[in-house]
Design a protein around this motif. Structure first.
Motif, PDB file in Angstrom:
ATOM      1  N   GLU A  27     -12.221 -30.984  -7.360  1.00  0.00           N
ATOM      2  CA  GLU A  27     -11.101 -30.053  -7.310  1.00  0.00           C
ATOM      3  C   GLU A  27     -10.783 -29.635  -5.870  1.00  0.00           C
ATOM      4  OE1 GLU A  27     -11.444 -26.957 -10.258  1.00  0.00           O
ATOM      5  OE2 GLU A  27      -9.350 -26.396 -10.001  1.00  0.00           O
ATOM      6  N   LEU A  28     -11.836 -29.426  -5.086  1.00  0.00           N
ATOM      7  CA  LEU A  28     -11.632 -29.028  -3.692  1.00  0.00           C
ATOM      8  C   LEU A  28     -10.931 -30.148  -2.907  1.00  0.00           C
ATOM      9  CD1 LEU A  28     -12.247 -26.418  -2.299  1.00  0.00           C
ATOM     10  CD2 LEU A  28     -14.453 -27.324  -1.604  1.00  0.00           C
ATOM     11  N   THR A  29     -11.269 -31.374  -3.241  1.00  0.00           N
ATOM     12  CA  THR A  29     -10.606 -32.515  -2.602  1.00  0.00           C
ATOM     13  C   THR A  29      -9.111 -32.456  -2.887  1.00  0.00           C
ATOM     14  OG1 THR A  29     -12.580 -33.766  -3.165  1.00  0.00           O
ATOM     15  CG2 THR A  29     -10.713 -35.028  -2.349  1.00  0.00           C
ATOM     16  N   GLY A  30      -8.798 -32.189  -4.154  1.00  0.00           N
ATOM     17  CA  GLY A  30      -7.391 -32.087  -4.549  1.00  0.00           C
ATOM     18  C   GLY A  30      -6.692 -30.962  -3.803  1.00  0.00           C
ATOM     19  N   ILE A  31      -7.361 -29.840  -3.664  1.00  0.00           N
ATOM     20  CA  ILE A  31      -6.767 -28.686  -2.975  1.00  0.00           C
ATOM     21  C   ILE A  31      -6.442 -29.031  -1.531  1.00  0.00           C
ATOM     22  CG2 ILE A  31      -7.364 -26.422  -2.016  1.00  0.00           C
ATOM     23  CD1 ILE A  31      -8.878 -25.834  -4.596  1.00  0.00           C
ATOM     24  N   LEU A  32      -7.416 -29.634  -0.840  1.00  0.00           N
ATOM     25  CA  LEU A  32      -7.200 -29.924   0.584  1.00  0.00           C
ATOM     26  C   LEU A  32      -6.111 -30.978   0.756  1.00  0.00           C
ATOM     27  CD1 LEU A  32     -10.909 -29.617   1.605  1.00  0.00           C
ATOM     28  CD2 LEU A  32      -9.064 -28.159   2.419  1.00  0.00           C
ATOM     29  N   ASN A  33      -6.024 -31.895  -0.175  1.00  0.00           N
ATOM     30  CA  ASN A  33      -4.943 -32.881  -0.113  1.00  0.00           C
ATOM     31  C   ASN A  33      -3.576 -32.216  -0.282  1.00  0.00           C
ATOM     32  OD1 ASN A  33      -6.053 -35.378   0.494  1.00  0.00           O
ATOM     33  ND2 ASN A  33      -6.862 -35.592  -1.579  1.00  0.00           N
ATOM     34  N   GLN A  34      -3.491 -31.262  -1.195  1.00  0.00           N
ATOM     35  CA  GLN A  34      -2.218 -30.576  -1.407  1.00  0.00           C
ATOM     36  C   GLN A  34      -1.860 -29.709  -0.196  1.00  0.00           C
ATOM     37  OE1 GLN A  34      -0.046 -31.050  -4.099  1.00  0.00           O
ATOM     38  NE2 GLN A  34      -1.495 -32.712  -4.360  1.00  0.00           N
ATOM     39  N   LEU A  35      -2.878 -29.062   0.389  1.00  0.00           N
ATOM     40  CA  LEU A  35      -2.628 -28.273   1.605  1.00  0.00           C
ATOM     41  C   LEU A  35      -2.115 -29.188   2.725  1.00  0.00           C
ATOM     42  CD1 LEU A  35      -5.727 -25.931   1.547  1.00  0.00           C
ATOM     43  CD2 LEU A  35      -3.391 -25.132   1.891  1.00  0.00           C
ATOM     44  N   ALA A  36      -2.732 -30.348   2.837  1.00  0.00           N
ATOM     45  CA  ALA A  36      -2.326 -31.285   3.887  1.00  0.00           C
ATOM     46  C   ALA A  36      -0.891 -31.757   3.652  1.00  0.00           C
ATOM     47  CB  ALA A  36      -3.276 -32.481   3.918  1.00  0.00           C
ATOM     48  N   PHE A  37      -0.552 -31.975   2.395  1.00  0.00           N
ATOM     49  CA  PHE A  37       0.812 -32.409   2.071  1.00  0.00           C
ATOM     50  C   PHE A  37       1.824 -31.330   2.477  1.00  0.00           C
ATOM     51  CE2 PHE A  37       4.057 -32.760  -1.533  1.00  0.00           C
ATOM     52  CZ  PHE A  37       4.846 -33.670  -0.845  1.00  0.00           C
ATOM     53  N   ALA A  38       1.535 -30.087   2.113  1.00  0.00           N
ATOM     54  CA  ALA A  38       2.442 -28.986   2.474  1.00  0.00           C
ATOM     55  C   ALA A  38       2.550 -28.871   3.999  1.00  0.00           C
ATOM     56  CB  ALA A  38       1.929 -27.675   1.868  1.00  0.00           C
ATOM     57  N   ALA A  39       1.407 -29.037   4.674  1.00  0.00           N
ATOM     58  CA  ALA A  39       1.417 -28.926   6.139  1.00  0.00           C
ATOM     59  C   ALA A  39       2.298 -30.000   6.762  1.00  0.00           C
ATOM     60  CB  ALA A  39      -0.009 -29.044   6.668  1.00  0.00           C
ATOM     61  N   LYS A  40       2.296 -31.193   6.169  1.00  0.00           N
ATOM     62  CA  LYS A  40       3.137 -32.270   6.718  1.00  0.00           C
ATOM     63  C   LYS A  40       4.614 -31.922   6.592  1.00  0.00           C
ATOM     64  CE  LYS A  40      -0.059 -35.812   5.285  1.00  0.00           C
ATOM     65  NZ  LYS A  40      -0.235 -36.931   4.363  1.00  0.00           N
ATOM     66  N   ILE A  41       4.974 -31.315   5.462  1.00  0.00           N
ATOM     67  CA  ILE A  41       6.383 -30.952   5.264  1.00  0.00           C
ATOM     68  C   ILE A  41       6.785 -29.883   6.291  1.00  0.00           C
ATOM     69  CG2 ILE A  41       8.053 -29.967   3.614  1.00  0.00           C
ATOM     70  CD1 ILE A  41       7.047 -32.463   2.401  1.00  0.00           C
ATOM     71  N   VAL A  42       5.906 -28.892   6.473  1.00  0.00           N
ATOM     72  CA  VAL A  42       6.220 -27.831   7.437  1.00  0.00           C
ATOM     73  C   VAL A  42       6.264 -28.412   8.849  1.00  0.00           C
ATOM     74  CG1 VAL A  42       5.394 -25.658   8.438  1.00  0.00           C
ATOM     75  CG2 VAL A  42       5.309 -25.993   5.962  1.00  0.00           C
ATOM     76  N   SER A  43       5.310 -29.281   9.151  1.00  0.00           N
ATOM     77  CA  SER A  43       5.265 -29.899  10.481  1.00  0.00           C
ATOM     78  C   SER A  43       6.580 -30.645  10.767  1.00  0.00           C
ATOM     79  CB  SER A  43       4.086 -30.859  10.528  1.00  0.00           C
ATOM     80  OG  SER A  43       4.069 -31.561  11.726  1.00  0.00           O
ATOM     81  N   ARG A  44       7.060 -31.364   9.766  1.00  0.00           N
ATOM     82  CA  ARG A  44       8.313 -32.109   9.931  1.00  0.00           C
ATOM     83  C   ARG A  44       9.443 -31.156  10.321  1.00  0.00           C
ATOM     84  NH1 ARG A  44      10.438 -34.519   4.487  1.00  0.00           N
ATOM     85  NH2 ARG A  44      11.143 -32.366   4.286  1.00  0.00           N
ATOM     86  N   GLU A  45       9.488 -30.021   9.645  1.00  0.00           N
ATOM     87  CA  GLU A  45      10.570 -29.057   9.899  1.00  0.00           C
ATOM     88  C   GLU A  45      10.406 -28.379  11.256  1.00  0.00           C
ATOM     89  OE1 GLU A  45      13.866 -28.874   7.725  1.00  0.00           O
ATOM     90  OE2 GLU A  45      12.067 -30.008   7.238  1.00  0.00           O
ATOM     91  N   VAL A  46       9.138 -28.051  11.606  1.00  0.00           N
ATOM     92  CA  VAL A  46       8.877 -27.409  12.902  1.00  0.00           C
ATOM     93  C   VAL A  46       9.303 -28.339  14.034  1.00  0.00           C
ATOM     94  CG1 VAL A  46       7.014 -26.666  14.469  1.00  0.00           C
ATOM     95  CG2 VAL A  46       6.993 -25.919  12.085  1.00  0.00           C
TER      96      VAL A  46
END
Ligand code: AFP
Length: 339
Positions: A27-46
């Motif tokens: 489950e923790l693996t899944g969480i960190l993957n989802q956090l990383a995905f969100a971070a990529k979207i924000v990074s793209r916008e930044v």
């Protein structure tokens, strides 16, 4: 082909760490993957913030009474959308919302809670200075379907994972799941966070201090004496220290983790509504304190470990002194002596 040539991505790193814990569910693996995905979207916008209509203020104020930037709003929505629908969480909280945030119906409840500062340092957005996201994850303690405040309001000592993303000259995710601190740099050409900093260790003693020195007249005597001391000439003890302050906690802490020294946001008398300083316990100080301790450093309120503070309020603030063990112990001594 070697790992060095291709790189180890975040998913494989977490998977391999997970193998060291036979009972792990993934489950923790899944969480960190989802956090990383969100971070990529924000990074793209930044990265394209200067080119599209996303700089500037929304015209609203958040729960802290601070002006909300459009990118703040965007990052908050992205993280809540992705994490809320991941099925891993029972409840969420962010800097932007006064109350706890329930998980949307229809997406399942998981065994964890998450507290976030979706875009820390947002007053730096418009001037292209580093900003970041901070996250902290606890295992849920409540029973039943929906989570509640108690799942979030746990001491940092009980964190199961914490980290930050720094959107800077490159985008980096730095995190710990209790096995040291590891850094991953986003390779935009493949869209993956690749391991770039393995087992980050904070030097035991630093050479720099990081604080908003404009607040000097509002600090306690102990903090003022400590800062005066750091500026005195005494080559045997490495003084005077150099000064570095970005005003973006993620960026200042990132430098402190890698190079050592001390980052501080003490209590001050500037604003009677914030007698404990500015930084929030749940989604700023606790996760950064966790990373510091995991990297062999220390984090203190000036009178004890930040990780031992039991939260009493979702948006509680605490004085914060973090970095090299030697430096944190020294400021504690000044506070004990003068305050
Ligand atoms: P903003 O998000 O309003 O820019 O605040 C950033 C922050 O919470 C943290 O990232 C900094 O370390 C700290 O505040 C800077 O505060 P000062 O501007 O008072 O130095």
């Amino acid at each position: 082909m070697t790992d060095k040539k291709i790189g180890i991505n975040l998913t494989r790193h977490i998977y391999e760490k997970q193998k060291e814990h036979p009972g792990a569910t993934g489950e923790l693996t899944g969480i960190l993957n989802q956090l990383a995905f969100a971070a990529k979207i924000v990074s793209r916008e930044v990265n394209k913030a200067g080119l599209v209509e996303i700089l500037g203020l929304t015209g609203e104020k958040n729960v802290q009474g601070e002006e909300v930037q459009k990118l703040d709003d965007f990052a908050n929505e992205v993280f809540l959308h992705i994490l809320g629908k991941s099925g891993h969480f029972c409840v969420m909280a962010t800097e932007e919302d006064a109350d706890i945030i329930p998980v949307p119906n229809g997406y399942g409840r998981g065994h964890y809670s998450v507290a976030l500062d979706p875009l820390d340092g947002s007053s730096n957005i418009d001037v292209n200075v580093n900003i970041g996201t901070i996250f902290s994850i606890h295992r849920r303690v409540s029973e039943g379907d929906d989570g509640c405040g108690a799942d979030l309001m746990q001491p940092g000592r009980d964190l199961v994972a914490a980290g930050y993303v720094v959107y800077g000259s490159s985008t980096m995710l730095v995190m710990s799941t209790g096995n040291g601190v590891h850094g991953f740099t986003l390779d935009p050409s493949v869209g993956e966070f690749l391991e770039s900093h393995t087992d980050i260790r904070i030097p035991e003693k630093g050479k720099t201090y990081s604080i908003n020195e404009g607040n000097y007249p509002y600090w306690s005597t102990g903090v003022r004496e400590y800062i005066d001391y750091l500026k005195q000439k005494n080559p045997e003890s490495g003084r005077p220290y150099g000064a570095r302050y970005i005003g973006s906690m993620v960026a200042d802490m990132h430098r402190t983790l890698l190079k050592g020294g001390i980052f501080m946001y003490p209590a001050d008398l500037k604003d009677p509504e914030k007698p404990q300083g500015k930084l929030r316990l749940l989604y700023e100080c606790s996760p950064m304190a966790y990373l510091c301790e995991q990297a062999g450093g220390a984090a203190s309120t000036g009178r004890g470990a930040v990780l031992d503070v039991t939260p009493v309020d979702l948006h509680q603030r605490v004085p914060f002194f973090a970095g090299s063990v030697h430096d944190v112990r020294e400021v504690e001594e000044f506070i004990a002596k003068y305050d």
